[in-house]
Design a protein around this motif. Structure first.
Motif, PDB file in Angstrom:
ATOM      1  N   TYR A 251       0.828  -1.202   0.000  1.00 19.71           N
ATOM      2  CA  TYR A 251       0.000   0.000   0.000  1.00 19.71           C
ATOM      3  C   TYR A 251       0.866   1.257   0.000  1.00 19.71           C
ATOM      4  O   TYR A 251       0.625   2.206  -0.769  1.00 19.71           O
ATOM      5  N   LEU A 252       1.880   1.300   0.849  1.00 20.91           N
ATOM      6  CA  LEU A 252       2.742   2.482   0.914  1.00 20.91           C
ATOM      7  C   LEU A 252       3.475   2.695  -0.407  1.00 20.91           C
ATOM      8  O   LEU A 252       3.587   3.830  -0.895  1.00 20.91           O
ATOM      9  N   ALA A 253       3.972   1.608  -0.998  1.00 20.39           N
ATOM     10  CA  ALA A 253       4.641   1.723  -2.300  1.00 20.39           C
ATOM     11  C   ALA A 253       3.669   2.203  -3.370  1.00 20.39           C
ATOM     12  O   ALA A 253       4.024   3.014  -4.238  1.00 20.39           O
ATOM     13  N   MET A 254       2.430   1.729  -3.309  1.00 21.90           N
ATOM     14  CA  MET A 254       1.418   2.117  -4.276  1.00 21.90           C
ATOM     15  C   MET A 254       1.090   3.604  -4.162  1.00 21.90           C
ATOM     16  O   MET A 254       0.917   4.294  -5.171  1.00 21.90           O
ATOM     17  N   PHE A 255       1.014   4.118  -2.936  1.00 27.05           N
ATOM     18  CA  PHE A 255       0.768   5.541  -2.749  1.00 27.05           C
ATOM     19  C   PHE A 255       1.861   6.369  -3.411  1.00 27.05           C
ATOM     20  O   PHE A 255       1.597   7.362  -4.098  1.00 27.05           O
ATOM     21  N   ALA A 256       3.123   5.975  -3.178  1.00 29.56           N
ATOM     22  CA  ALA A 256       4.243   6.721  -3.761  1.00 29.56           C
ATOM     23  C   ALA A 256       4.210   6.666  -5.287  1.00 29.56           C
ATOM     24  O   ALA A 256       4.419   7.687  -5.966  1.00 29.56           O
ATOM     25  N   LEU A 257       3.944   5.485  -5.832  1.00 27.80           N
ATOM     26  CA  LEU A 257       3.886   5.338  -7.289  1.00 27.80           C
ATOM     27  C   LEU A 257       2.727   6.147  -7.879  1.00 27.80           C
ATOM     28  O   LEU A 257       2.873   6.757  -8.943  1.00 27.80           O
ATOM     29  N   ALA A 258       1.586   6.163  -7.185  1.00 22.27           N
ATOM     30  CA  ALA A 258       0.433   6.914  -7.684  1.00 22.27           C
ATOM     31  C   ALA A 258       0.725   8.405  -7.715  1.00 22.27           C
ATOM     32  O   ALA A 258       0.309   9.112  -8.648  1.00 22.27           O
ATOM     33  N   MET A 259       1.431   8.909  -6.713  1.00 18.66           N
ATOM     34  CA  MET A 259       1.788  10.327  -6.699  1.00 18.66           C
ATOM     35  C   MET A 259       2.627  10.676  -7.919  1.00 18.66           C
ATOM     36  O   MET A 259       2.419  11.712  -8.569  1.00 18.66           O
ATOM     37  N   VAL A 260       3.584   9.806  -8.260  1.00 16.87           N
ATOM     38  CA  VAL A 260       4.451  10.070  -9.409  1.00 16.87           C
ATOM     39  C   VAL A 260       3.686   9.865 -10.709  1.00 16.87           C
ATOM     40  O   VAL A 260       3.664  10.746 -11.583  1.00 16.87           O
ATOM     41  N   ALA A 261       3.037   8.705 -10.853  1.00 17.17           N
ATOM     42  CA  ALA A 261       2.417   8.342 -12.132  1.00 17.17           C
ATOM     43  C   ALA A 261       1.246   9.255 -12.478  1.00 17.17           C
ATOM     44  O   ALA A 261       1.119   9.701 -13.626  1.00 17.17           O
ATOM     45  N   ASN A 262       0.389   9.538 -11.495  1.00 19.05           N
ATOM     46  CA  ASN A 262      -0.805  10.314 -11.808  1.00 19.05           C
ATOM     47  C   ASN A 262      -0.560  11.822 -11.736  1.00 19.05           C
ATOM     48  O   ASN A 262      -0.787  12.540 -12.705  1.00 19.05           O
ATOM     49  N   PHE A 263      -0.081  12.277 -10.597  1.00 20.37           N
ATOM     50  CA  PHE A 263       0.000  13.719 -10.398  1.00 20.37           C
ATOM     51  C   PHE A 263       1.242  14.346 -11.037  1.00 20.37           C
ATOM     52  O   PHE A 263       1.166  15.442 -11.603  1.00 20.37           O
ATOM     53  N   THR A 264       2.383  13.654 -10.985  1.00 23.91           N
ATOM     54  CA  THR A 264       3.593  14.226 -11.553  1.00 23.91           C
ATOM     55  C   THR A 264       3.659  14.055 -13.062  1.00 23.91           C
ATOM     56  O   THR A 264       4.268  14.869 -13.751  1.00 23.91           O
ATOM     57  N   VAL A 265       3.036  12.994 -13.585  1.00 24.26           N
ATOM     58  CA  VAL A 265       3.128  12.715 -15.022  1.00 24.26           C
ATOM     59  C   VAL A 265       1.814  13.034 -15.735  1.00 24.26           C
ATOM     60  O   VAL A 265       1.729  13.987 -16.517  1.00 24.26           O
ATOM     61  N   VAL A 266       0.770  12.248 -15.479  1.00 20.17           N
ATOM     62  CA  VAL A 266      -0.462  12.393 -16.254  1.00 20.17           C
ATOM     63  C   VAL A 266      -1.088  13.776 -16.074  1.00 20.17           C
ATOM     64  O   VAL A 266      -1.420  14.461 -17.058  1.00 20.17           O
ATOM     65  N   GLU A 267      -1.261  14.210 -14.827  1.00 17.12           N
ATOM     66  CA  GLU A 267      -1.896  15.502 -14.595  1.00 17.12           C
ATOM     67  C   GLU A 267      -1.070  16.661 -15.156  1.00 17.12           C
ATOM     68  O   GLU A 267      -1.624  17.700 -15.527  1.00 17.12           O
ATOM     69  N   ARG A 268       0.233  16.484 -15.231  1.00 18.67           N
ATOM     70  CA  ARG A 268       1.096  17.554 -15.739  1.00 18.67           C
ATOM     71  C   ARG A 268       1.148  17.579 -17.252  1.00 18.67           C
ATOM     72  O   ARG A 268       1.162  18.656 -17.861  1.00 18.67           O
ATOM     73  N   LEU A 269       1.170  16.417 -17.894  1.00 15.60           N
ATOM     74  CA  LEU A 269       1.382  16.366 -19.340  1.00 15.60           C
ATOM     75  C   LEU A 269       0.091  16.344 -20.148  1.00 15.60           C
ATOM     76  O   LEU A 269       0.068  16.834 -21.276  1.00 15.60           O
ATOM     77  N   VAL A 270      -0.961  15.755 -19.604  1.00 19.43           N
ATOM     78  CA  VAL A 270      -2.206  15.607 -20.361  1.00 19.43           C
ATOM     79  C   VAL A 270      -3.138  16.771 -20.049  1.00 19.43           C
ATOM     80  O   VAL A 270      -3.521  16.984 -18.896  1.00 19.43           O
ATOM     81  N   VAL A 271      -3.494  17.519 -21.091  1.00 18.40           N
ATOM     82  CA  VAL A 271      -4.407  18.660 -20.959  1.00 18.40           C
ATOM     83  C   VAL A 271      -5.715  18.268 -21.639  1.00 18.40           C
ATOM     84  O   VAL A 271      -5.778  18.215 -22.875  1.00 18.40           O
TER      85      VAL A 271
ATOM     86  N   PHE B  48       6.649  10.411 -19.379  1.00 18.79           N
ATOM     87  CA  PHE B  48       5.380   9.748 -19.672  1.00 18.79           C
ATOM     88  C   PHE B  48       5.533   8.233 -19.570  1.00 18.79           C
ATOM     89  O   PHE B  48       4.681   7.548 -19.006  1.00 18.79           O
ATOM     90  N   ARG B  49       6.619   7.716 -20.114  1.00 19.88           N
ATOM     91  CA  ARG B  49       6.857   6.274 -20.030  1.00 19.88           C
ATOM     92  C   ARG B  49       7.107   5.837 -18.585  1.00 19.88           C
ATOM     93  O   ARG B  49       6.724   4.729 -18.187  1.00 19.88           O
ATOM     94  N   LEU B  50       7.727   6.700 -17.797  1.00 20.25           N
ATOM     95  CA  LEU B  50       7.915   6.404 -16.378  1.00 20.25           C
ATOM     96  C   LEU B  50       6.563   6.314 -15.672  1.00 20.25           C
ATOM     97  O   LEU B  50       6.339   5.428 -14.847  1.00 20.25           O
ATOM     98  N   GLY B  51       5.653   7.234 -16.024  1.00 19.82           N
ATOM     99  CA  GLY B  51       4.313   7.173 -15.453  1.00 19.82           C
ATOM    100  C   GLY B  51       3.586   5.906 -15.851  1.00 19.82           C
ATOM    101  O   GLY B  51       2.895   5.285 -15.042  1.00 19.82           O
ATOM    102  N   LEU B  52       3.736   5.493 -17.102  1.00 17.76           N
ATOM    103  CA  LEU B  52       3.128   4.250 -17.583  1.00 17.76           C
ATOM    104  C   LEU B  52       3.652   3.062 -16.788  1.00 17.76           C
ATOM    105  O   LEU B  52       2.872   2.207 -16.331  1.00 17.76           O
ATOM    106  N   ALA B  53       4.971   3.020 -16.595  1.00 20.67           N
ATOM    107  CA  ALA B  53       5.556   1.934 -15.807  1.00 20.67           C
ATOM    108  C   ALA B  53       5.033   1.959 -14.373  1.00 20.67           C
ATOM    109  O   ALA B  53       4.794   0.907 -13.763  1.00 20.67           O
ATOM    110  N   GLY B  54       4.810   3.174 -13.838  1.00 19.75           N
ATOM    111  CA  GLY B  54       4.278   3.293 -12.486  1.00 19.75           C
ATOM    112  C   GLY B  54       2.895   2.682 -12.364  1.00 19.75           C
ATOM    113  O   GLY B  54       2.601   1.974 -11.393  1.00 19.75           O
ATOM    114  N   PHE B  55       2.036   2.921 -13.357  1.00 18.72           N
ATOM    115  CA  PHE B  55       0.686   2.343 -13.311  1.00 18.72           C
ATOM    116  C   PHE B  55       0.718   0.822 -13.428  1.00 18.72           C
ATOM    117  O   PHE B  55      -0.079   0.123 -12.794  1.00 18.72           O
ATOM    118  N   VAL B  56       1.630   0.297 -14.238  1.00 25.15           N
ATOM    119  CA  VAL B  56       1.758  -1.159 -14.350  1.00 25.15           C
ATOM    120  C   VAL B  56       2.190  -1.747 -13.003  1.00 25.15           C
ATOM    121  O   VAL B  56       1.666  -2.785 -12.562  1.00 25.15           O
TER     122      VAL B  56
END
Length: 245
Positions: free
Chosen positions: A20-40, A58-66
């Protein structure tokens, strides 16, 4: 030499809590740092330019979601191991719902993979920038839609886990918060699907979903790491459930 045939509840709780803790960290990076920043959402051309200029992120965010989807598998397994003493059928239902959500999330990441390939790869060679931008944005809409629909299954998972915690008197307050989070996930998805003016309530729904989900899931992670094995050990022994042949 004997071989232990089952996993200790403490080990399962630790696996779920750390996942769970690892998932929280990955979600912060994948969703908020990558998707929310790059996708308008309202600007396909800018989304294309952002992905092209920062493809590695973007590819780092994709890997984070996987990886998040993979951690959901670990959590589903560990929670079943941990909670099955409260009732095999209920813990199996919670596990299958989480597995179902993980499967949908994997499908959603396929849309994200298509988006980056269309935006930067040879698959769209010869396609003009306007069409490439449109296809990239459509792929990301597919990602959002699949993830959103998957949250119905995830919400049901949280409701079942919450019901287990309340019913077994493991942590009534935590169970109520998790159930509330699950209900709000389901309600928010159906509001997205059926309301033509969802934007008018988007801010209210964001708070209504985010508060119980963030509090409940972080609380669950801490409970798993700090209290779960002792709470389960204090439960009275249960009669085995009879499963029809």
């Amino acid at each position: 030499m004997s071989i232990r045939s089952d996993l200790a509840p403490a080990t399962a709780a630790r696996a779920a809590g750390l996942s769970y803790l690892a998932m929280f960290a990955l979600a912060m990076v994948a969703n908020f740092t990558v998707v929310e920043r790059l996708v308008v959402p309202d600007d396909a051309a800018l989304t294309l330019a952002n992905i092209q200029s920062d493809e590695s992120a973007f590819r780092l965010g994709l890997a984070g979601f996987v990886l998040i989807a993979a951690l959901d598998l670990v959590i589903a397994w560990a929670l079943h191991v941990l909670l099955r003493s409260t009732g095999e059928a209920r813990s199996l239902l919670a596990a299958w719902l989480r597995l179902g959500y993980s499967a949908v999330l994997v499908g959603a990441t396929a849309f994200m993979a298509i988006a980056v390939e269309v935006a930067t790869g040879p698959v769209a060679a010869g396609v003009d920038d306007a069409a490439r931008a449109s296809l990239t944005s459509v792929a990301m809409v597919g990602f959002d839609a699949a993830w959103m629909i998957g949250l119905v299954v995830f919400g049901l998972h949280l409701i079942v886990v919450g019901r287990i915690l309340v019913g077994a008197s493991l942590s009534r307050a935590l169970g109520v918060v998790l159930s509330a989070a699950g209900v709000m996930y389901v309600a928010d998805t159906f509001a997205h699907l059926v309301l033509t003016d969802y934007a008018s309530i988007a801010d209210v729904m964001l708070v209504a979903v985010a508060v119980p989900s963030m509090v409940g899931e972080m609380w669950l992670a801490i409970w798993l790491l700090a209290r779960a094995p002792r709470a389960l050990a204090a439960l009275p022994a249960r009669e085995p459930e009879l499963v029809p042949a």
